[in-house]
Design an enzyme around this catalytic site. Structure first.
Site, PDB file in Angstrom:
ATOM      1  N   SER A 104      42.214  30.539  45.608  1.00  0.00           N
ATOM      2  CA  SER A 104      41.309  30.045  44.574  1.00  0.00           C
ATOM      3  C   SER A 104      40.780  31.218  43.768  1.00  0.00           C
ATOM      4  O   SER A 104      39.903  31.952  44.221  1.00  0.00           O
ATOM      5  CB  SER A 104      40.144  29.275  45.201  1.00  0.00           C
ATOM      6  OG  SER A 104      40.627  28.116  45.852  1.00  0.00           O
ATOM      7  N   HIS A 109      44.301  38.904  31.844  1.00  0.00           N
ATOM      8  CA  HIS A 109      44.749  40.238  31.470  1.00  0.00           C
ATOM      9  C   HIS A 109      45.144  40.220  29.998  1.00  0.00           C
ATOM     10  O   HIS A 109      45.726  39.237  29.520  1.00  0.00           O
ATOM     11  CB  HIS A 109      45.955  40.690  32.307  1.00  0.00           C
ATOM     12  CG  HIS A 109      45.725  40.649  33.783  1.00  0.00           C
ATOM     13  ND1 HIS A 109      45.026  41.623  34.458  1.00  0.00           N
ATOM     14  CD2 HIS A 109      46.087  39.744  34.717  1.00  0.00           C
ATOM     15  CE1 HIS A 109      44.975  41.318  35.746  1.00  0.00           C
ATOM     16  NE2 HIS A 109      45.613  40.177  35.932  1.00  0.00           N
ATOM     17  N   CYS A 132      42.762  25.362  45.178  1.00  0.00           N
ATOM     18  CA  CYS A 132      43.211  24.471  46.244  1.00  0.00           C
ATOM     19  C   CYS A 132      42.117  23.442  46.463  1.00  0.00           C
ATOM     20  O   CYS A 132      40.946  23.675  46.191  1.00  0.00           O
ATOM     21  CB  CYS A 132      43.551  25.221  47.523  1.00  0.00           C
ATOM     22  SG  CYS A 132      42.237  26.206  48.207  1.00  0.00           S
TER      23      CYS A 132
END
Length: 254
Positions: A104, A109, A132
């Site tokens: 999680s 970026h 999840c």
């Protein structure tokens, strides 16, 4: 209203969204290219990216456990969030959910770049959301598209693993979907050419989007369109479109 799935124990499905955008700009001189990179670094530094990820985390109903961010020299930035659902928030012993945190997280970026021979500068953003449990990142797509100047968008969504219902039957998908495009506002889709490559039996979904209309003034850096002769405008427009089509296609086609 769709009936909620009744599961045995924790929802073990992992849902991963990879969201990538490209923003193309025309910067003729070396100084303009450097100025463009500087502008991108100021516009999309780690502080602003952190704000975007905080909003994404809020939209998917998760909670931030830890933030790591970094600006790079000469260019670029990265931000990583560790997140958890409400019932997985740590109480006294955060070490008990380390395994959960491996699945999680939200990361971003940036990749500003240019080549002096092409007069084109391209800014790329990669955002990855892995969750999840019950939460899914698909609801954040309109917000992400609107947060950046998105000329080309590529998205991958995958559901991994399985969970079980109360009768012990394995479930490899806990929500119905046919395409990532189903989760994008139709008004947004009208502005793009889009196509899918989906592998339904593997719960793999891929969508690419290319902006239909190019308003040249939006792609000139420190230059007014009316200062350019018609032939130059046409050449720049052609170069920009070629760059976008090749990025969209994922190959050099000219």
């Amino acid at each position: 209203m769709q009936n909620k799935l009744k599961l045995y124990g924790f929802n073990n499905l992992t849902k991963a969204l990879s969201f990538n955008i490209y923003d193309v700009c025309y910067a003729k001189t070396e100084r303009e290219q450097r100025d463009y990179i500087k502008y991108i670094d100021q516009q999309y530094n780690s502080e602003r990216l952190t704000g975007i990820l905080e909003r994404v985390t809020e939209m998917i109903g998760a909670h931030v456990l830890h933030i790591s961010k970094q600006d790079y020299d000469p260019q670029g930035a990265s931000v990583t969030f560790l997140i958890a659902e409400e019932h997985m928030k740590p109480a006294l012993e955060p070490d008990t959910i380390v395994a959960h945190l491996d699945k999680s997280h939200v990361t971003v970026h940036t990749y500003p770049e240019y080549h002096p021979d092409t007069c084109l500068a391209t800014f790329r953003v990669d955002i990855d959301v892995a969750t999840c449990g019950e939460i899914t990142p698909l609801s954040t797509l309109d917000y992400l598209i609107g947060s950046f100047d998105s000329d080309i968008i590529t998205m991958d969504y995958r559901v991994r693993g399985f969970t079980r219902d109360i009768e012990g039957k394995k479930l490899f998908m806990d929500h119905h979907m046919t395409s990532i495009q189903d989760f994008i506002d139709p008004k947004t889709l009208e502005r793009y050419d889009a196509y899918d490559i989906n592998v339904y039996q593997s719960n793999l979904f891929h969508t690419r989007m290319l902006l239909k209309e190019v308003d040249l003034q939006n792609y000139l850096f420190n230059t007014d369109i009316y200062e350019l002769p018609p032939k130059t405008r046409l050449k720049i427009h052609s170069d920009l479109r070629r760059e976008m089509i090749e990025i969209f296609s994922g190959k050099n086609i000219y």
